[in-house]
Design an enzyme around this catalytic site. Structure first.
Site, PDB file in Angstrom:
ATOM      1  N   ASP A  70     -11.242   1.903  -0.945  1.00 23.84           N
ATOM      2  CA  ASP A  70     -10.350   2.784  -0.198  1.00 23.84           C
ATOM      3  C   ASP A  70     -11.101   3.622   0.840  1.00 23.84           C
ATOM      4  OD1 ASP A  70      -7.816   3.547   0.550  1.00 23.84           O
ATOM      5  OD2 ASP A  70      -7.624   5.093  -0.978  1.00 23.84           O
ATOM      6  N   HIS A  76       0.843  -1.200   0.000  1.00 29.62           N
ATOM      7  CA  HIS A  76       0.000   0.000   0.000  1.00 29.62           C
ATOM      8  C   HIS A  76       0.882   1.255   0.000  1.00 29.62           C
ATOM      9  CE1 HIS A  76      -2.514   3.200   1.612  1.00 29.62           C
ATOM     10  NE2 HIS A  76      -3.544   2.528   1.132  1.00 29.62           N
TER      11      HIS A  76
END
Ligand code: 1DF
Ligand code: MN
Length: 355
Positions: free
Chosen positions: A317, A191
């Site tokens: 997200d 990430h």
């Protein structure tokens, strides 16, 4: 309260597939307290100040919504999931997680955060899955925590928020972590993080260090460093998940293959050794890509063309891009029902081993 960016009237229709969102964030209040101390301490990391310093002090509606949602692993999150038609979230400690901390605090708080996340997953086993947070600052403890998280806590996958104090997983000192992930059949979600101290200045001075661009440049380079360092020749079963349409690497694939070969053949760098395969082969075989942040058909389609329908999956997200209209837009993409089911549901079930 709904986020101002979400359109309240809209609601996704019930679908023939379950929607599994694979890059969803949380932050225990205790971690935000630790962050506050780091921000107030001597010479805090400029990317961290720009990112978490902003979210933790801004009174803007966006920042307040995000800080509030990050801390909830219960009813509020479930309600937002229901409103957005999300059946399951795969949750991870928000970036930079423990990676901004000193090694000792990072090792200890990763365990605490994993225990908390595992408890939330036990409380809501049909709605939540969770990834194991690790402290790359201590590779041996990180490897141990992967095993504990997967085997004992029932978590699935490992979250690593890109660089750790400017160091990358391409460095062999971290390979113990990669070995543990491969051995436990756990994908690593690589990430984004803000660029490290020695990279951030030209981004920071014009406001491009965050999710708008700096995240993608830094994390795409991180993944590419892993490829060119030979990580996937050494760990051929290792699977790395990249968000944000693969941080643009699919679009680079042709040029990477051409220039990698040209560079290796001319023996330009001692650090760039021959690989068993082309860079794009590793993208196809060792990476799974999510569309986090990119609800855009042409980019999704292109990535599916390169990696295949089985290697592109859905992510929202949350809470950073808590946008219900995007779920509706993705439902409407010109994809067969079978492919839509792969995208929203079955690829994530396979990659994260969800029943
Ligand atoms: C942001 C975006 C922040 C993403 C994130 O974690 C994050 C943002 C701190 O907009 O500042 O995970 N993202 O993945 O796009
Ligand atoms: Mn994210």
């Amino acid at each position: 309260m709904n986020h101002p960016e979400t359109k309240q009237a809209l609601r996704p229709a019930k679908a023939e597939y379950a929607r599994i969102a694979t890059e969803e964030a949380f932050a225990p209040a205790e971690m935000l307290e630790m962050y506050r101390k780091i921000l107030q301490g001597p010479d805090p990391d400029p990317g961290f100040v720009s990112l978490m310093g902003f979210y933790m002090s801004s009174q803007s509606a966006r920042a307040r919504h995000i800080i509030e949602c990050l801390q909830d692993l219960g009813e509020k999150r479930l309600q937002h999931m229901d409103e957005a038609g999300i059946d399951r979230q795969i949750i991870a400690l928000t970036s930079p997680g423990v990676q901004i901390m000193d090694a000792e605090s990072a090792v200890s708080f990763a365990r605490t955060a994993n225990d908390e996340l595992a408890e939330a997953v036990r409380n809501h086993p049909t709605r939540f899955s969770g990834m194991v947070a690790v402290a790359p600052q201590n590779p041996q403890e990180a490897a141990r925590e992967i095993e504990r998280g997967i085997k004992q806590l029932g978590l699935t996958g490992v979250i690593i928020n890109s660089h750790t104090h400017g160091e990358y997983l391409s460095d062999q000192k971290f390979w113990e972590i990669l070995e543990a992930a491969e051995a436990n059949d756990a994908p690593i979600y690589l990430h984004p993080n803000t660029p490290p101290r020695n990279m951030i200045q030209p981004f920071l001075e014009c406001g491009l260090d965050g999710a708008i661009y700096g995240f993608g440049v830094e994390t795409g380079m991180h993944a590419l460093r892993m490829i060119t360092a030979g990580v996937f020749d050494r760990f051929p079963k290792l699977q790395v998940i990249l968000g944000h349409m693969g941080e643009a690497l699919p679009f680079w694939a042709y040029r990477l293959d051409y220039m990698h070969r040209a560079t290796v053949v001319s023996e330009r760098y001692a650090s760039m050794k021959p690989l068993k395969k082309k860079p794009s082969d590793y993208l196809r075989e060792n990476f799974v890509i999510t569309n986090s942040g990119v609800a855009w058909g042409p980019a999704i389609r292109f990535t599916q063309d390169l990696l295949g329908m089985d290697r592109v999956m859905y992510a929202m997200d949350y809470p950073y891009q808590h946008a219900i209209d995007e779920v509706i837009a993705l439902d409407g993409l010109p994809m067969s029902m079978a492919d839509k089911k792969r995208f929203f549901e079955t690829n994530a079930q396979r990659v994260f081993r969800i029943k």
